[in-house]
Each structure stands twice: as C-alpha cells, then as structure tokens.
Design a protein around this motif. Structure first.
Motif, PDB file in Angstrom:
ATOM      1  N   ARG A 105       0.833  -1.214   0.000  1.00 49.59           N
ATOM      2  CA  ARG A 105       0.000   0.000   0.000  1.00 49.59           C
ATOM      3  C   ARG A 105       0.862   1.257   0.000  1.00 49.59           C
ATOM      4  NH1 ARG A 105      -5.194   1.156   1.600  1.00 49.59           N
ATOM      5  NH2 ARG A 105      -5.561   3.311   2.163  1.00 49.59           N
ATOM      6  N   ALA A 106       1.816   1.335   0.914  1.00 50.67           N
ATOM      7  CA  ALA A 106       2.674   2.516   1.021  1.00 50.67           C
ATOM      8  C   ALA A 106       3.494   2.694  -0.254  1.00 50.67           C
ATOM      9  CB  ALA A 106       3.583   2.399   2.240  1.00 50.67           C
ATOM     10  N   SER A 107       4.057   1.610  -0.748  1.00 50.29           N
ATOM     11  CA  SER A 107       4.861   1.672  -1.977  1.00 50.29           C
ATOM     12  C   SER A 107       4.023   2.152  -3.159  1.00 50.29           C
ATOM     13  CB  SER A 107       5.453   0.305  -2.298  1.00 50.29           C
ATOM     14  OG  SER A 107       6.344  -0.103  -1.298  1.00 50.29           O
ATOM     15  N   ASN A 108       2.809   1.635  -3.286  1.00 48.79           N
ATOM     16  CA  ASN A 108       1.930   2.037  -4.386  1.00 48.79           C
ATOM     17  C   ASN A 108       1.541   3.510  -4.301  1.00 48.79           C
ATOM     18  OD1 ASN A 108       1.989  -0.482  -5.566  1.00 48.79           O
ATOM     19  ND2 ASN A 108       0.050  -1.141  -4.676  1.00 48.79           N
ATOM     20  N   CYS A 109       1.308   3.992  -3.101  1.00 49.94           N
ATOM     21  CA  CYS A 109       0.971   5.411  -2.923  1.00 49.94           C
ATOM     22  C   CYS A 109       2.115   6.303  -3.379  1.00 49.94           C
ATOM     23  CB  CYS A 109       0.643   5.700  -1.458  1.00 49.94           C
ATOM     24  SG  CYS A 109      -0.901   4.970  -0.882  1.00 49.94           S
ATOM     25  N   LEU A 110       3.335   5.943  -2.999  1.00 47.15           N
ATOM     26  CA  LEU A 110       4.496   6.738  -3.409  1.00 47.15           C
ATOM     27  C   LEU A 110       4.717   6.642  -4.911  1.00 47.15           C
ATOM     28  CD1 LEU A 110       6.950   5.967  -0.476  1.00 47.15           C
ATOM     29  CD2 LEU A 110       5.528   7.999  -0.807  1.00 47.15           C
ATOM     30  N   LYS A 145      -1.434  14.684   2.216  1.00 49.82           N
ATOM     31  CA  LYS A 145      -2.125  15.109   0.998  1.00 49.82           C
ATOM     32  C   LYS A 145      -2.073  14.056  -0.103  1.00 49.82           C
ATOM     33  CE  LYS A 145      -1.012  19.806   2.203  1.00 49.82           C
ATOM     34  NZ  LYS A 145      -0.055  20.860   2.029  1.00 49.82           N
ATOM     35  N   VAL A 146      -1.322  12.995   0.120  1.00 49.90           N
ATOM     36  CA  VAL A 146      -1.199  11.928  -0.877  1.00 49.90           C
ATOM     37  C   VAL A 146      -2.433  11.023  -0.782  1.00 49.90           C
ATOM     38  CG1 VAL A 146       0.148   9.925  -1.614  1.00 49.90           C
ATOM     39  CG2 VAL A 146       1.316  12.001  -0.830  1.00 49.90           C
ATOM     40  N   PRO A 147      -3.106  10.784  -1.912  1.00 46.69           N
ATOM     41  CA  PRO A 147      -4.284   9.913  -1.879  1.00 46.69           C
ATOM     42  C   PRO A 147      -3.967   8.539  -1.295  1.00 46.69           C
ATOM     43  CG  PRO A 147      -4.112  11.014  -4.001  1.00 46.69           C
ATOM     44  CD  PRO A 147      -2.849  11.321  -3.242  1.00 46.69           C
ATOM     45  N   VAL A 206      -3.119   7.689   1.650  1.00 44.02           N
ATOM     46  CA  VAL A 206      -2.164   7.638   2.762  1.00 44.02           C
ATOM     47  C   VAL A 206      -2.873   8.157   4.007  1.00 44.02           C
ATOM     48  CG1 VAL A 206      -0.027   8.565   3.740  1.00 44.02           C
ATOM     49  CG2 VAL A 206      -0.100   7.865   1.355  1.00 44.02           C
ATOM     50  N   GLY A 207      -3.132   7.230   4.915  1.00 39.85           N
ATOM     51  CA  GLY A 207      -3.721   7.595   6.201  1.00 39.85           C
ATOM     52  C   GLY A 207      -2.630   7.714   7.250  1.00 39.85           C
ATOM     53  N   LYS A 208      -3.052   7.867   8.488  1.00 39.31           N
ATOM     54  CA  LYS A 208      -2.081   8.042   9.578  1.00 39.31           C
ATOM     55  C   LYS A 208      -1.157   6.841   9.738  1.00 39.31           C
ATOM     56  CE  LYS A 208      -4.779  11.282  12.324  1.00 39.31           C
ATOM     57  NZ  LYS A 208      -3.885  12.417  12.349  1.00 39.31           N
ATOM     58  N   ILE A 209      -1.683   5.638   9.582  1.00 38.83           N
ATOM     59  CA  ILE A 209      -0.856   4.435   9.753  1.00 38.83           C
ATOM     60  C   ILE A 209       0.195   4.341   8.649  1.00 38.83           C
ATOM     61  CG2 ILE A 209      -0.884   1.908   9.728  1.00 38.83           C
ATOM     62  CD1 ILE A 209      -3.644   2.110  11.131  1.00 38.83           C
ATOM     63  N   THR A 210      -0.211   4.596   7.417  1.00 38.21           N
ATOM     64  CA  THR A 210       0.738   4.537   6.297  1.00 38.21           C
ATOM     65  C   THR A 210       1.765   5.654   6.414  1.00 38.21           C
ATOM     66  OG1 THR A 210      -0.973   3.563   4.901  1.00 38.21           O
ATOM     67  CG2 THR A 210       0.940   4.480   3.778  1.00 38.21           C
ATOM     68  N   GLU A 211       1.326   6.836   6.825  1.00 36.80           N
ATOM     69  CA  GLU A 211       2.258   7.952   7.026  1.00 36.80           C
ATOM     70  C   GLU A 211       3.305   7.576   8.077  1.00 36.80           C
ATOM     71  OE1 GLU A 211       2.288  12.656   8.315  1.00 36.80           O
ATOM     72  OE2 GLU A 211       0.512  11.452   8.728  1.00 36.80           O
ATOM     73  N   ARG A 212       2.848   7.017   9.193  1.00 38.70           N
ATOM     74  CA  ARG A 212       3.767   6.617  10.266  1.00 38.70           C
ATOM     75  C   ARG A 212       4.745   5.552   9.761  1.00 38.70           C
ATOM     76  NH1 ARG A 212       0.575   4.155  14.033  1.00 38.70           N
ATOM     77  NH2 ARG A 212      -0.439   6.154  14.334  1.00 38.70           N
TER      78      ARG A 212
END
Length: 77
Positions: A21-26, A50-52, A54-60
């Motif tokens: 998930r995190a990799s795909n968002c980036l 601001k990245v679609p 990406v919630g708090k868990i993914t940001e962390r």
C-alpha cells in the motif's frame, strides 16, 4: 552543508521495506527514490497527508522507515 546528499538518497523507495500500500501510494505520486521522498517532506512536513490513500498508519510507516535509515527532514523530534 545544505547541499550535502546522504548516499541513501539514490536508493529506490522500495529499499525502505514498505508495505505494498505505502509503496503504491508513493509510486502513484512519481516518487522513485528515497531522496525524492525526503525532498518533498522537507518542502512540507505535511506532504504525506495530501497523498491519496495515505492515512495516519501509512504515514507513520513511511516516516518510521526513513528514521530507521537514519534520515530526517526537519520535523520536530
């Protein structure tokens, strides 16, 4: 030393060991290297919020992965 670049900046973001998930968002944001990610975070420490998708868990997760590499981007400790 403002122009100093950490050697890890040239490494791809998938070297951070992020979830799919995190990799795909980036990837969707066009971020290929750790350096590109750090540059965006230095420009705005709120960038990831601001990245679609990406919630708090993914940001962390992303920020923790950068810290494990010994990187910072000017945020408060």
């Amino acid at each position: 030393l403002r122009n100093y670049k950490h050697p890890v900046f040239e490494q791809p973001v998938w070297d951070l060991g992020l979830t799919v998930r995190a990799s795909n968002c980036l990837r969707a944001e066009g971020i290929e290297t750790i350096g590109q990610l750090i540059e965006r975070l230095r420009a705005s420490s709120y960038y990831l919020t601001k990245v679609p998708n990406v919630g708090k868990i993914t940001e962390r997760e992303i920020k923790d992965a950068l810290r494990r590499k010994g990187l910072s981007w000017g945020e408060e400790a």
